[in-house]
Design a protein around this motif. Sequence first.
Motif, mmCIF file in Angstrom:
data_model
loop_
_atom_site.group_PDB
_atom_site.id
_atom_site.type_symbol
_atom_site.label_atom_id
_atom_site.label_comp_id
_atom_site.label_asym_id
_atom_site.label_seq_id
_atom_site.Cartn_x
_atom_site.Cartn_y
_atom_site.Cartn_z
ATOM 1 N N VAL A 12 -16.211 61.986 -0.082
ATOM 2 C CA VAL A 12 -16.042 60.949 -1.101
ATOM 3 C C VAL A 12 -14.626 61.013 -1.660
ATOM 4 C CG1 VAL A 12 -16.756 60.159 -3.388
ATOM 5 C CG2 VAL A 12 -18.473 60.889 -1.722
ATOM 6 N N CYS A 13 -14.003 59.843 -1.771
ATOM 7 C CA CYS A 13 -12.665 59.734 -2.362
ATOM 8 C C CYS A 13 -12.667 58.619 -3.396
ATOM 9 C CB CYS A 13 -11.618 59.453 -1.296
ATOM 10 S SG CYS A 13 -9.937 59.199 -1.939
ATOM 11 N N VAL A 14 -12.218 58.932 -4.593
ATOM 12 C CA VAL A 14 -12.022 57.944 -5.649
ATOM 13 C C VAL A 14 -10.541 57.612 -5.727
ATOM 14 C CG1 VAL A 14 -11.824 57.789 -8.171
ATOM 15 C CG2 VAL A 14 -14.010 58.329 -7.124
ATOM 16 N N ILE A 15 -10.221 56.343 -5.823
ATOM 17 C CA ILE A 15 -8.856 55.904 -6.117
ATOM 18 C C ILE A 15 -8.911 55.181 -7.459
ATOM 19 C CG2 ILE A 15 -6.856 54.583 -5.338
ATOM 20 C CD1 ILE A 15 -9.563 55.001 -2.826
ATOM 21 N N VAL A 16 -8.243 55.708 -8.457
ATOM 22 C CA VAL A 16 -8.206 55.066 -9.770
ATOM 23 C C VAL A 16 -6.954 54.201 -9.855
ATOM 24 C CG1 VAL A 16 -8.139 55.378 -12.264
ATOM 25 C CG2 VAL A 16 -9.462 56.961 -10.856
ATOM 26 N N ASP A 17 -7.154 52.908 -10.017
ATOM 27 C CA ASP A 17 -6.046 51.965 -10.172
ATOM 28 C C ASP A 17 -5.570 52.053 -11.627
ATOM 29 O OD1 ASP A 17 -4.262 49.902 -9.993
ATOM 30 O OD2 ASP A 17 -5.762 48.315 -9.872
ATOM 31 N N TYR A 18 -4.664 52.982 -11.875
ATOM 32 C CA TYR A 18 -4.255 53.336 -13.240
ATOM 33 C C TYR A 18 -3.073 52.461 -13.648
ATOM 34 C CZ TYR A 18 -3.801 56.734 -17.122
ATOM 35 O OH TYR A 18 -3.763 57.360 -18.354
ATOM 36 N N ASN A 19 -3.386 51.181 -13.981
ATOM 37 C CA ASN A 19 -2.318 50.244 -14.344
ATOM 38 C C ASN A 19 -2.059 50.191 -15.850
ATOM 39 O OD1 ASN A 19 -4.259 48.420 -15.454
ATOM 40 N ND2 ASN A 19 -4.511 47.405 -13.475
ATOM 41 N N LYS A 20 -2.765 51.039 -16.594
ATOM 42 C CA LYS A 20 -2.528 51.281 -18.035
ATOM 43 C C LYS A 20 -2.982 50.142 -18.940
ATOM 44 C CE LYS A 20 -0.157 54.840 -16.332
ATOM 45 N NZ LYS A 20 0.020 54.428 -14.938
ATOM 46 N N TRP A 21 -3.710 49.156 -18.379
ATOM 47 C CA TRP A 21 -4.246 48.057 -19.169
ATOM 48 C C TRP A 21 -5.741 47.919 -18.919
ATOM 49 C CZ3 TRP A 21 -1.856 45.383 -22.911
ATOM 50 C CH2 TRP A 21 -0.460 45.249 -22.889
ATOM 51 N N GLN A 22 -6.457 47.440 -19.920
ATOM 52 C CA GLN A 22 -7.801 46.923 -19.720
ATOM 53 C C GLN A 22 -7.961 45.710 -20.626
ATOM 54 O OE1 GLN A 22 -10.867 49.652 -21.747
ATOM 55 N NE2 GLN A 22 -9.242 51.053 -21.156
ATOM 56 N N ASP A 51 1.728 57.707 -6.463
ATOM 57 C CA ASP A 51 2.318 56.392 -6.709
ATOM 58 C C ASP A 51 1.416 55.356 -6.047
ATOM 59 O OD1 ASP A 51 3.773 54.013 -6.695
ATOM 60 O OD2 ASP A 51 5.658 54.934 -6.106
ATOM 61 N N GLY A 52 0.755 54.556 -6.843
ATOM 62 C CA GLY A 52 -0.195 53.590 -6.314
ATOM 63 C C GLY A 52 0.428 52.417 -5.596
ATOM 64 N N HIS A 53 1.754 52.367 -5.534
ATOM 65 C CA HIS A 53 2.440 51.323 -4.770
ATOM 66 C C HIS A 53 3.215 51.897 -3.588
ATOM 67 C CE1 HIS A 53 1.051 48.575 -7.709
ATOM 68 N NE2 HIS A 53 1.766 49.094 -8.680
ATOM 69 N N ASP A 64 -1.890 47.441 -2.751
ATOM 70 C CA ASP A 64 -1.351 48.461 -1.842
ATOM 71 C C ASP A 64 -2.441 49.438 -1.411
ATOM 72 O OD1 ASP A 64 1.537 47.724 -1.811
ATOM 73 O OD2 ASP A 64 1.317 48.058 -3.957
ATOM 74 N N ALA A 65 -3.326 49.795 -2.332
ATOM 75 C CA ALA A 65 -4.437 50.681 -1.969
ATOM 76 C C ALA A 65 -5.364 49.996 -0.975
ATOM 77 C CB ALA A 65 -5.202 51.101 -3.219
ATOM 78 N N ALA A 94 2.215 56.795 1.261
ATOM 79 C CA ALA A 94 1.604 57.973 0.646
ATOM 80 C C ALA A 94 0.109 57.766 0.454
ATOM 81 C CB ALA A 94 2.283 58.283 -0.686
ATOM 82 N N LEU A 95 -0.274 56.566 0.053
ATOM 83 C CA LEU A 95 -1.703 56.264 -0.095
ATOM 84 C C LEU A 95 -2.424 56.391 1.246
ATOM 85 C CD1 LEU A 95 -1.373 53.119 -2.378
ATOM 86 C CD2 LEU A 95 -2.606 55.205 -3.027
ATOM 87 N N ALA A 96 -1.809 55.842 2.290
ATOM 88 C CA ALA A 96 -2.432 55.888 3.611
ATOM 89 C C ALA A 96 -2.616 57.322 4.086
ATOM 90 C CB ALA A 96 -1.588 55.100 4.609
#
Length: 282
Positions: A180-190, A219-221, A48-49, A225-227
């Motif tokens: 500069v913009c950072v988007i952190v894909d915070y999916n809670k797993w690594q 909300d990363g989905h 989505d991002a 809002a992301l746009a």
Amino acid sequence: MNVAVRNTAAKPDVAALKAQAAKLRGKIIEMSHKAQAAHLASSLSCADAMTAAYWHVLNIDPANPTDPLRDRFILSKGHAAAALFATLAMKGYFPIEELDTYCQDGGRLAEHPPANLLPGVEAATGSLGHGLPLGCGMALAGRIKGESYRVFALLSDGENNEGSVWEAAMFAAAQKLENVCVIVDYNKWQATARSNETLMLAPLRDKWAAFGWDAHEIDGHDVGALAEAMQNIPNGSGKPVALIAHTVKGKGVSFMEDDNNWHYRAPTAEEVVKSFKELGLS
């Protein structure tokens, strides 16, 4: 000063963006199946991002991929290369048929983004922690040359374990790199564990704010809002912007969502069909 033309539309076409995100997810799933490649769920969580950036926000021209005034998008979480390759092909940077060569010997589409090989790939990434430092250098170079392009860096949450990320964060704040913009894909797993069980990232927004960034949770989905958030960079704060995007690993396919087995698994032909039905693509 050279000024890039930007998308200043007040509202994104959310329905069109959602449809595009579904198509992007479908192509990523196809690629993983054909190549039997890992990191499928990581690619789905950032779809989505990627859609918001490439189909609404970025000032780019696939016919002129080295335009000095282009916005830069760096996929710092290079293990999600399938998402980047599919996006670039769907935008016309190279023939979409080339996606069939993903992870094949002799092809250009490696399991992580290569340097100076594919149009639209701004940096070789995959060794985590490199994308943001590179992006900060690009942003500072633009300022020195009087060019107002923006730099977006998509990071994984596990990538925030890397010291180079925080060194770059301090640098960007000190230099007031508001483009500069950072988007952190915070999916809670690594890789093999929950992110906050590996190193305590939470509260992640507060950490970025403490380092001098204008930091927001999102909300990363929510592609609309992301746009809107990315469209408004710089946002008038005078600071670099961090979007802590709460996401679900494997988003879009019910039997993949929040299941870390899909960090390494590739789907069977039957699972591809099932996924397409859920995405509304069949």
